[in-house]
Design a protein around this motif. Sequence first.
Motif: not given
Length: 336
Positions: A315-316, A322-326, A151-153, A331-332
């Motif tokens: 889960d960030v 950070v969650a919004a950035i991910i 999963g993401p950072a 989405a992009d």
Amino acid sequence: MALGAPTPTEDMTALHEVVLEFPDNRLLIDLCGEFDRHLAEIEQKLSVQIIRRGNQLAVLGETGMREQAAAVLTTLYDRLETGRTVEPADVDRELRMDTSPDEETPGSQLEMFRGGKVEIKTRKKLVEPRTDAQKAYVQSLFEHELAFGIGPAGTGKTYLAVAVGVSMFITGHVDKIILSRPAVEAGEKLGYLPGDMKDKVDPYMQPLYDALNDFLPGKQLAKLMEDKRIEIAPLAFMRGRTLSNAFVVLDEAQNATTMQMKMFLTRLGEGSRMVITGDRSQIDLPRGVQSGLRDAERLLNNIPKISFNYFTARDVVRHPLVAAIIEAYEADEKQG
């Protein structure tokens, strides 16, 4: 409900609120937080209003939300009654977790997973999962010899794995802890680093040192590393070893090649636990080189005794941005 815990009552003159009464004003102050920051966080996340009336808190809002807010406040107050503190992270955890004090985790053979709450004991602190995905991940680390966290950072993949490793080490379930990462530069060339081999690889390993320092006193950690009971080494140094009676973590596994991943997985020895963590969106391998994490996921996903645990931006547990950035990057990628 614990002795002295707040008692919820329906206000007969205003059925849209739940009133909680707290017998200990000192604990109530801690529950509210400095400048009522804990109440403000609950209000914002659940779209409720919390009004303080002496030793009572009135929760106003839609039925489901106000009941959830009341449950969060009660749980946090119970925590204070046991002598523990309430920090912003504790408020965040209770808002995220979908568990109740009487709940048992289906199929779990471990006592620590009965009763809804999970605590990982280390020498310096108690570590508690803050999302349902984190709780399921921690359970899989205790119950499976080989587990993946993908999963993401910022989702706690490595942090929780190291915490579980330290917990199993201090309780005697394993004899050593081995932490590893591929020494791959994150999208930029750093050139030749000065110093001996340790000086050259330490910058790549720093996040693992940071996690260990959170769980073990400095002098004890230094002694354990000197005695080789805790090792931090680049992935390339794992070749030729059989890792028995050890808790082994491979971090940033998306930057391991297919051959490196196979080499690492086949190091698993008797009495050992192995955890593989990675983020498929942060592959720094040269163009055309296949990620070993993706191959392992494809090849091993149907083996019953291997656990795969997935995290999302929800889960960030770092800064909310950070969650919004991910989510924006994800989405992009989907549009592209």
